[in-house]
Motif scaffolding. Structure first.
Motif, PDB file in Angstrom:
ATOM      1  N   ALA A 119      30.832 107.841  31.501  1.00 49.32           N
ATOM      2  CA  ALA A 119      30.326 106.531  31.090  1.00 49.32           C
ATOM      3  C   ALA A 119      31.203 105.411  31.642  1.00 49.32           C
ATOM      4  CB  ALA A 119      30.256 106.455  29.570  1.00 49.32           C
ATOM      5  N   PHE A 120      32.514 105.604  31.603  1.00 44.60           N
ATOM      6  CA  PHE A 120      33.445 104.582  32.104  1.00 44.60           C
ATOM      7  C   PHE A 120      33.273 104.391  33.611  1.00 44.60           C
ATOM      8  CE2 PHE A 120      37.636 102.949  33.339  1.00 44.60           C
ATOM      9  CZ  PHE A 120      37.781 101.924  32.423  1.00 44.60           C
ATOM     10  N   LEU A 121      33.154 105.488  34.355  1.00 48.17           N
ATOM     11  CA  LEU A 121      32.958 105.397  35.801  1.00 48.17           C
ATOM     12  C   LEU A 121      31.619 104.741  36.135  1.00 48.17           C
ATOM     13  CD1 LEU A 121      34.301 108.881  36.973  1.00 48.17           C
ATOM     14  CD2 LEU A 121      35.416 106.654  37.227  1.00 48.17           C
ATOM     15  N   ALA A 122      30.587 105.076  35.362  1.00 53.57           N
ATOM     16  CA  ALA A 122      29.272 104.478  35.600  1.00 53.57           C
ATOM     17  C   ALA A 122      29.308 102.972  35.371  1.00 53.57           C
ATOM     18  CB  ALA A 122      28.228 105.136  34.702  1.00 53.57           C
ATOM     19  N   GLY A 123      30.031 102.535  34.335  1.00 55.61           N
ATOM     20  CA  GLY A 123      30.140 101.111  34.080  1.00 55.61           C
ATOM     21  C   GLY A 123      30.830 100.363  35.206  1.00 55.61           C
ATOM     22  N   MET A 124      31.906 100.928  35.732  1.00 49.61           N
ATOM     23  CA  MET A 124      32.606 100.282  36.848  1.00 49.61           C
ATOM     24  C   MET A 124      31.759 100.304  38.117  1.00 49.61           C
ATOM     25  SD  MET A 124      36.627 101.308  36.451  1.00 49.61           S
ATOM     26  CE  MET A 124      36.356 103.054  36.732  1.00 49.61           C
ATOM     27  N   GLU A 125      31.063 101.420  38.346  1.00 51.30           N
ATOM     28  CA  GLU A 125      30.269 101.538  39.564  1.00 51.30           C
ATOM     29  C   GLU A 125      29.042 100.639  39.546  1.00 51.30           C
ATOM     30  OE1 GLU A 125      30.382 103.214  42.669  1.00 51.30           O
ATOM     31  OE2 GLU A 125      32.411 102.884  41.974  1.00 51.30           O
ATOM     32  N   GLY A 126      28.619 100.228  38.337  1.00 55.27           N
ATOM     33  CA  GLY A 126      27.526  99.276  38.273  1.00 55.27           C
ATOM     34  C   GLY A 126      27.870  97.955  38.947  1.00 55.27           C
ATOM     35  N   ILE A 127      29.169  97.700  39.125  1.00 52.34           N
ATOM     36  CA  ILE A 127      29.642  96.488  39.798  1.00 52.34           C
ATOM     37  C   ILE A 127      30.164  96.787  41.191  1.00 52.34           C
ATOM     38  CG2 ILE A 127      31.286  94.574  39.656  1.00 52.34           C
ATOM     39  CD1 ILE A 127      29.032  94.491  37.592  1.00 52.34           C
ATOM     40  N   LEU A 128      30.900  97.904  41.332  1.00 52.95           N
ATOM     41  CA  LEU A 128      31.529  98.223  42.612  1.00 52.95           C
ATOM     42  C   LEU A 128      30.529  98.710  43.663  1.00 52.95           C
ATOM     43  CD1 LEU A 128      34.801 100.064  41.507  1.00 52.95           C
ATOM     44  CD2 LEU A 128      34.588  97.766  42.456  1.00 52.95           C
ATOM     45  N   ASP A 129      29.598  99.570  43.255  1.00 50.02           N
ATOM     46  CA  ASP A 129      28.625 100.168  44.188  1.00 50.02           C
ATOM     47  C   ASP A 129      29.310 100.936  45.311  1.00 50.02           C
ATOM     48  OD1 ASP A 129      26.254  99.449  42.967  1.00 50.02           O
ATOM     49  OD2 ASP A 129      26.237  97.473  43.907  1.00 50.02           O
ATOM     50  N   GLN A 130      30.396 101.625  45.004  1.00 45.91           N
ATOM     51  CA  GLN A 130      31.114 102.377  46.030  1.00 45.91           C
ATOM     52  C   GLN A 130      30.741 103.854  46.021  1.00 45.91           C
ATOM     53  OE1 GLN A 130      33.366 101.294  48.412  1.00 45.91           O
ATOM     54  NE2 GLN A 130      32.705  99.249  47.829  1.00 45.91           N
ATOM     55  N   PHE A 131      30.748 104.473  44.851  1.00 47.96           N
ATOM     56  CA  PHE A 131      30.489 105.905  44.750  1.00 47.96           C
ATOM     57  C   PHE A 131      29.200 106.222  44.004  1.00 47.96           C
ATOM     58  CE2 PHE A 131      35.092 105.154  44.823  1.00 47.96           C
ATOM     59  CZ  PHE A 131      35.436 105.838  45.974  1.00 47.96           C
ATOM     60  N   GLN A 132      28.476 105.191  43.576  1.00 46.58           N
ATOM     61  CA  GLN A 132      27.133 105.332  42.996  1.00 46.58           C
ATOM     62  C   GLN A 132      27.096 106.193  41.734  1.00 46.58           C
ATOM     63  OE1 GLN A 132      24.760 103.402  44.347  1.00 46.58           O
ATOM     64  NE2 GLN A 132      26.330 102.749  45.785  1.00 46.58           N
ATOM     65  N   PHE A 133      28.153 106.174  40.931  1.00 42.88           N
ATOM     66  CA  PHE A 133      28.141 106.911  39.671  1.00 42.88           C
ATOM     67  C   PHE A 133      27.116 106.336  38.689  1.00 42.88           C
ATOM     68  CE2 PHE A 133      32.478 108.273  40.927  1.00 42.88           C
ATOM     69  CZ  PHE A 133      32.296 109.642  40.782  1.00 42.88           C
ATOM     70  N   HIS A 134      26.711 105.100  38.882  1.00 45.63           N
ATOM     71  CA  HIS A 134      25.773 104.485  37.942  1.00 45.63           C
ATOM     72  C   HIS A 134      24.327 104.844  38.239  1.00 45.63           C
ATOM     73  CE1 HIS A 134      25.630 101.913  41.439  1.00 45.63           C
ATOM     74  NE2 HIS A 134      24.575 101.289  40.955  1.00 45.63           N
ATOM     75  N   GLN A 135      24.065 105.459  39.376  1.00 46.01           N
ATOM     76  CA  GLN A 135      22.693 105.854  39.691  1.00 46.01           C
ATOM     77  C   GLN A 135      22.226 106.933  38.719  1.00 46.01           C
ATOM     78  OE1 GLN A 135      20.755 104.365  41.718  1.00 46.01           O
ATOM     79  NE2 GLN A 135      22.211 103.089  42.840  1.00 46.01           N
ATOM     80  N   PRO A 136      20.986 106.849  38.227  1.00 45.92           N
ATOM     81  CA  PRO A 136      20.523 107.792  37.199  1.00 45.92           C
ATOM     82  C   PRO A 136      20.650 109.258  37.600  1.00 45.92           C
ATOM     83  CG  PRO A 136      19.007 105.948  37.360  1.00 45.92           C
ATOM     84  CD  PRO A 136      19.992 105.790  38.474  1.00 45.92           C
ATOM     85  N   ILE A 137      20.333 109.590  38.841  1.00 43.48           N
ATOM     86  CA  ILE A 137      20.372 110.991  39.253  1.00 43.48           C
ATOM     87  C   ILE A 137      21.790 111.553  39.184  1.00 43.48           C
ATOM     88  CG2 ILE A 137      20.656 110.410  41.688  1.00 43.48           C
ATOM     89  CD1 ILE A 137      18.675 113.380  40.222  1.00 43.48           C
ATOM     90  N   ILE A 138      22.797 110.686  39.370  1.00 43.30           N
ATOM     91  CA  ILE A 138      24.191 111.130  39.321  1.00 43.30           C
ATOM     92  C   ILE A 138      24.724 111.062  37.890  1.00 43.30           C
ATOM     93  CG2 ILE A 138      26.535 110.664  40.124  1.00 43.30           C
ATOM     94  CD1 ILE A 138      25.366 109.641  42.710  1.00 43.30           C
ATOM     95  N   ALA A 139      24.528 109.927  37.218  1.00 38.33           N
ATOM     96  CA  ALA A 139      25.065 109.761  35.861  1.00 38.33           C
ATOM     97  C   ALA A 139      24.449 110.770  34.893  1.00 38.33           C
ATOM     98  CB  ALA A 139      24.818 108.335  35.379  1.00 38.33           C
ATOM     99  N   CYS A 140      23.136 110.931  34.940  1.00 37.90           N
ATOM    100  CA  CYS A 140      22.486 111.886  34.030  1.00 37.90           C
ATOM    101  C   CYS A 140      22.929 113.311  34.327  1.00 37.90           C
ATOM    102  CB  CYS A 140      20.964 111.773  34.153  1.00 37.90           C
ATOM    103  SG  CYS A 140      20.273 110.253  33.491  1.00 37.90           S
TER     104      CYS A 140
END
Length: 269
Positions: free
Chosen positions: A15-36
């Motif tokens: 969850a923490f990585l997804a929150g940061m990636e929602g702004i950084l867009d570097q490793f795409q942890f916030h994308q649903p297919i990856i986060a879920c």
């Protein structure tokens, strides 16, 4: 379903990585297919959460920032819906649809959290400006990290709350949703899926890529093919295409430019 301490820690990291990636867009942890998928891996329900992430990913493809209008929060939608999906314990199609409805709702709620954090970031940026005026590079770096940590907490804090809410309450909340609301959200999500799918087709609507598109439909019904086998087929086809493209260009006495930018980039490789 209740989680042990190790599962809780892994879910909070995701969850923490997804929150940061929602702004950084570097490793795409916030994308649903990856986060879920990562939430599913942490909770022991990887196949179910991959299916949820794939369905949400098609919806999230249609979410885009337009001017000052910020798109719905994909990070909160992915993490929170996966936690709700696992805690509800209903892994059928109806349970997945309920999780998708919750994700669309939470994505809108996430806009409020984004607004709060971005407002806080204004104060943090002013602190970084003061550090820059005094030549304190460590201070500038420190305040940038603080701003990024706030973005991570934007998703981690709601995830903590969802983890400690009893499963019975979540199941009751999902079952109490009126039918008109769930069906309306499902229909609306289907419209957004169509927009996202159209964006994908628009990107690949070239004479070089169309064969791969139709080949994918031909291979889709073959249930005996595993995901790894499908990936190997895709890599092999890409290598064959690149080699044939090089041979065709070398025989013409020089590289010829086409009207397809993607094809030209692939030819350069």
């Amino acid at each position: 379903m209740d989680f042990n301490i190790i599962t809780v820690v892994f879910v909070l990291i995701v969850a923490f990585l997804a929150g940061m990636e929602g702004i950084l867009d570097q490793f795409q942890f916030h994308q649903p297919i990856i986060a879920c998928s990562l939430i599913g891996l942490a909770t022991g329900h990887l196949p179910e959460c991959i299916m949820l992430g794939g369905a949400l990913q098609l919806i999230a493809l249609g979410w885009a920032n337009i001017g000052a209008a910020v798109a719905p929060d994909a990070a909160l939608a992915s993490v929170a819906s996966a936690i709700i999906f696992v805690k509800a314990g209903n892994f059928s199609a109806d349970g997945r649809n309920a999780a998708i409805v919750a994700a669309i709702t939470l994505a809108t709620v996430g806009l409020v959290l984004t607004m709060v954090v971005r407002t806080l970031s204004v104060v943090i940026v002013h602190q970084a400006d003061r550090a820059a005026e005094s030549g304190n590079f460590k201070g500038v770096e420190f305040w940038h990290i603080i701003a990024l940590l706030c973005q991570g907490l934007r998703i981690a804090v709601p995830a903590v709350l969802l983890l400690f809410i009893p499963s019975e309450i979540i199941q009751g909340a999902l079952s109490s949703l009126p039918k008109w609301f769930t069906e309306g959200m499902t229909i609306g999500g289907g419209f957004v899926v169509a927009v996202g799918y159209a964006m994908v087709i628009n990107l690949m609507a070239t004479k070089e890529v169309w064969p791969f598109f139709f080949l994918g439909f031909a291979l889709a019904p073959l249930k005996e093919l595993t995901l790894i086998a499908t990936g190997i087929i895709g890599v092999c086809l890409a290598i064959i295409y690149l080699n044939l493209s090089k041979k065709s260009n070398s025989g013409g006495g020089g590289a010829s430019s086409s009207d397809d930018p993607l094809g030209d980039i692939l030819d350069n490789y």
